[in-house]
Design an enzyme around this catalytic site. Structure first.
Site, short mmCIF file in Angstrom:
data_model
loop_
_atom_site.label_atom_id
_atom_site.label_comp_id
_atom_site.label_asym_id
_atom_site.label_seq_id
_atom_site.Cartn_x
_atom_site.Cartn_y
_atom_site.Cartn_z
N ARG A 44 -75.59 102.44 -18.01
CA ARG A 44 -74.41 102.45 -17.12
C ARG A 44 -73.56 103.70 -17.33
O ARG A 44 -72.85 104.13 -16.43
CB ARG A 44 -73.61 101.15 -17.26
CG ARG A 44 -73.10 100.84 -18.62
CD ARG A 44 -72.70 99.37 -18.79
NE ARG A 44 -73.85 98.51 -19.15
CZ ARG A 44 -73.75 97.22 -19.46
NH1 ARG A 44 -72.59 96.61 -19.40
NH2 ARG A 44 -74.81 96.52 -19.79
N ASP A 63 -85.12 104.54 -25.10
CA ASP A 63 -83.85 103.90 -25.44
C ASP A 63 -83.96 103.21 -26.80
O ASP A 63 -84.45 102.09 -26.91
CB ASP A 63 -83.49 102.88 -24.35
CG ASP A 63 -82.15 102.21 -24.59
OD1 ASP A 63 -81.43 102.63 -25.52
OD2 ASP A 63 -81.82 101.26 -23.84
N ASP A 118 -87.76 102.97 -19.99
CA ASP A 118 -86.36 102.94 -19.55
C ASP A 118 -86.04 104.01 -18.51
O ASP A 118 -84.88 104.28 -18.23
CB ASP A 118 -85.43 103.05 -20.77
CG ASP A 118 -84.15 102.25 -20.57
OD1 ASP A 118 -84.09 101.42 -19.66
OD2 ASP A 118 -83.18 102.49 -21.33
N LYS A 171 -81.52 99.03 -31.53
CA LYS A 171 -82.30 97.87 -31.08
C LYS A 171 -83.18 97.36 -32.21
O LYS A 171 -83.51 98.10 -33.15
CB LYS A 171 -83.23 98.29 -29.93
CG LYS A 171 -82.55 98.43 -28.59
CD LYS A 171 -83.57 98.76 -27.51
CE LYS A 171 -82.91 99.00 -26.18
NZ LYS A 171 -82.18 97.83 -25.63
N1 BES Z 1 -82.70 99.60 -21.32
C1 BES Z 1 -81.96 98.44 -21.68
C2 BES Z 1 -82.23 97.26 -20.75
C3 BES Z 1 -83.61 96.69 -20.75
C4 BES Z 1 -83.90 95.55 -21.48
C5 BES Z 1 -84.62 97.25 -19.99
C6 BES Z 1 -85.17 95.00 -21.44
C7 BES Z 1 -85.88 96.72 -19.96
C8 BES Z 1 -86.16 95.59 -20.69
C9 BES Z 1 -80.46 98.73 -21.66
O1 BES Z 1 -80.09 100.04 -21.90
C10 BES Z 1 -79.85 97.88 -22.71
O2 BES Z 1 -80.14 98.10 -23.84
N2 BES Z 1 -79.01 96.93 -22.31
C11 BES Z 1 -78.37 96.06 -23.19
C12 BES Z 1 -76.90 96.01 -22.82
C13 BES Z 1 -76.04 95.27 -23.80
C14 BES Z 1 -75.89 96.08 -25.05
C15 BES Z 1 -74.67 95.03 -23.18
C16 BES Z 1 -79.00 94.68 -23.03
O3 BES Z 1 -79.28 94.28 -21.91
O4 BES Z 1 -79.24 94.02 -24.03
ZN ZN Z 2 -81.53 101.49 -21.49
ZN ZN Z 3 -79.81 100.42 -23.99
#
Ligand code: BES
Ligand code: ZN
Ligand code: ZN
Length: 471
Positions: free
Chosen positions: A324, A243, A261, A250
């Site tokens: 999601r 991801d 992920d 990111k």
């Molecule tokens: N894969 C990440 C979530 C994640 C964060 C997993 C830390 C493991 C450790 C997910 O796809 C993500 O990036 N979520 C974002 C959502 C936001 C953009 C609304 C997040 O949680 O920052």
């Molecule tokens: Zn993710």
């Molecule tokens: Zn993500």
């Protein structure tokens, strides 16, 4: 490892297990010298050697310790002493433990040999390694042996895939593995590529995959029992192989962790291995929407509006909320095409759940009181804990869109793991018995076998126990 009901010859290697109480009551006074160094506390080890024998005294802690603690003791012992273990018949003496505690300890011995990349060359995995335990009948030992082999097989596979670097787990590699696994375990294997997904209308999943250099693989694995009237489980595992965040890129500091992920998917794979090797009297349909979330000229863009498999439209406001998107179609596809008694999805879904619970538990969301309670109980039992969070309708306000049915994120900096769960609920086709487990904080973290963060195996024992004992 072979478990054998014997206790009668000279052994070159002996494991002596004691709870604190057993040590104090029955041994302490006869072993005064050892007692200066050993008292049966959890993880305590004392090694005694003679010409013929090496004896490991292993502390189990309090008699009231929970079963999973015996597994922890086995793991820790195995991790610290595995290099010295010989492939010789080993006598295990533990007059005070019952069969479940023995099972957990033996499981721990195997799991404690795990490292990445995993090779099963350790004596514990060798058929010629005999663990002699006279306290249980041969039949009981055989049952236990089958069980620990199945669970360890599942959990080590789970951890190995999660630990693999991104370049060794492209969709093709994991699908080759799954196809082979299916053949070995008599599972039905189906995988939809990008073209097929387009035909089927898996638009939410495809929106994430469109930026990928690799073809989509919306993969379905089915395990079927011959037993009539068996319970049917639907499992969906988030399988984002890496991801990057996509166009909503990111930060780079910790981005390498995003090879983890796919922690939801690996938990599902591990449980599927357990169920099929144990030939459990259940049916399982597992869906793994496999893709990476890449940044490229074809990547989906913030503001894109896409149509999901269930016909709902989604306004993409952050391409990093990709989990999601993929799960939405995984859940709709499962609920529309399969009749299941239980529907569970697992996902490393949000940073929000990590900030809330750290590595202490997964965040659980469910629309069913009974399922909620069973999951909490199973989590406590396996030490893969879950804590329930709300799915109140008021959270829906946060992802209403002006141009589509939903936005994929909330604009408020609060409760994102709840928002994400509520979002997913829109795609379960009114399934009355659904749970979503956000395992972002627990799937990958500090472990006893590696210096850096690595796979914990979270979810495998939880799901295995749930599936085996659900009525
Ligand atoms: N894969 C990440 C979530 C994640 C964060 C997993 C830390 C493991 C450790 C997910 O796809 C993500 O990036 N979520 C974002 C959502 C936001 C953009 C609304 C997040 O949680 O920052
Ligand atoms: Zn993710
Ligand atoms: Zn993500």
């Amino acid at each position: 490892m072979k478990l054998i009901n014997k206790k009668n010859k000279q052994y070159a290697q002996v494991f002596k297990l004691f709870t604190e109480e057993a040590w104090t009551l029955n041994y302490k006074n006869f072993n005064k010298n050892i007692s200066l160094l050993f008292s049966g506390k959890k993880h305590e080890i004392f090694i005694e050697t003679s010409e013929e024998t090496i004896t490991y005294y292993i502390g189990l802690g309090k008699e009231t310790s929970q079963n999973f603690e015996f597994q922890q003791t086995g793991i820790k012992f195995s991790q610290t002493h595995k290099k010295n273990i010989q492939t010789v018949a080993t006598l295990l003496i533990a007059d005070f433990i019952h069969e479940n505690q023995f099972e957990e300890f033996a499981k721990g011995l195997l799991l404690g040999t795990y490292n990445y990349p995993f090779d099963k060359t350790h004596p514990f995995w060798d058929e010629s390694f005999e663990l002699h335990f006279g306290n249980l009948s041969p039949k009981k030992l055989e049952t236990i042996s089958t069980k620990i082999d199945a669970i360890c097989e599942g959990q080590t596979a789970c951890m190995d895939w999660l630990n693999k670097p991104a370049n060794l787990k492209r969709p093709e590699a994991i699908n080759a593995y799954l196809k082979n696994l299916a053949k070995k375990n008599q599972l039905k294997y189906t995988a939809f590529n990008r073209k097929k997904c387009e035909e089927l209308g898996l638009g939410a999943f495809l929106s994430v995959n469109q930026g990928s250099a690799y073809d989509a693989a919306f993969t379905i694995l089915e395990y079927k029992t011959t037993v009539k009237n068996a319970k049917t489980f639907g499992l969906v595992g988030k399988c984002v192989l890496f991801d990057t965040g996509g166009i909503s890129l990111k930060a780079s500091d910790n981005m390498h962790y995003m090879k983890s992920d796919m922690g939801g998917a690996t938990a599902v794979i591990g449980a599927l291995i357990y169920a099929s090797q144990m030939k459990l009297p259940v049916n399982i349909t597992a869906i793994l929407p496999i893709t990476d979330n890449a940044i490229s000229e074809n990547a989906y863009l913030p503001s894109d509006v896409i149509t999901a498999y269930n016909g709902k439209t989604i306004e993409v406001l952050n391409t990093d909320a990709e989990g999601r998107m993929t799960l939405a179609d995984g859940l709709s596809y499962l609920s529309k095409n399969y009749k299941t008694d239980v529907l569970i999805d697992l996902a490393t879904l949000t940073g929000s759940s990590v900030r809330m619970f750290g590595d202490t538990c997964g965040a659980m969301f469910s629309n069913n009181e009974d399922l909620k309670n069973i999951l909490i109980k199973t989590g406590d039992k396996t030490n893969q804990r879950l804590w329930n969070l709300p799915l109140w309708d008021i959270w829906m306000d946060d992802f209403k869109s002006d141009v589509a049915d939903f936005k994929n994120i909330s604009m408020k900096p609060i409760g994102d793991c709840i928002v994400a769960a509520k979002f997913l609920e829109q795609f379960i086709g009114n399934h009355p018995n659904w749970a979503h487990l956000d395992i972002a904080g627990v799937a990958f973290g500090n472990v006893g076998y590696a210096k850096e963060k690595a796979a914990t195996g979270f979810g495998v024992q939880l799901l295995a126990d749930l599936i085996e004992n659900y009525h």
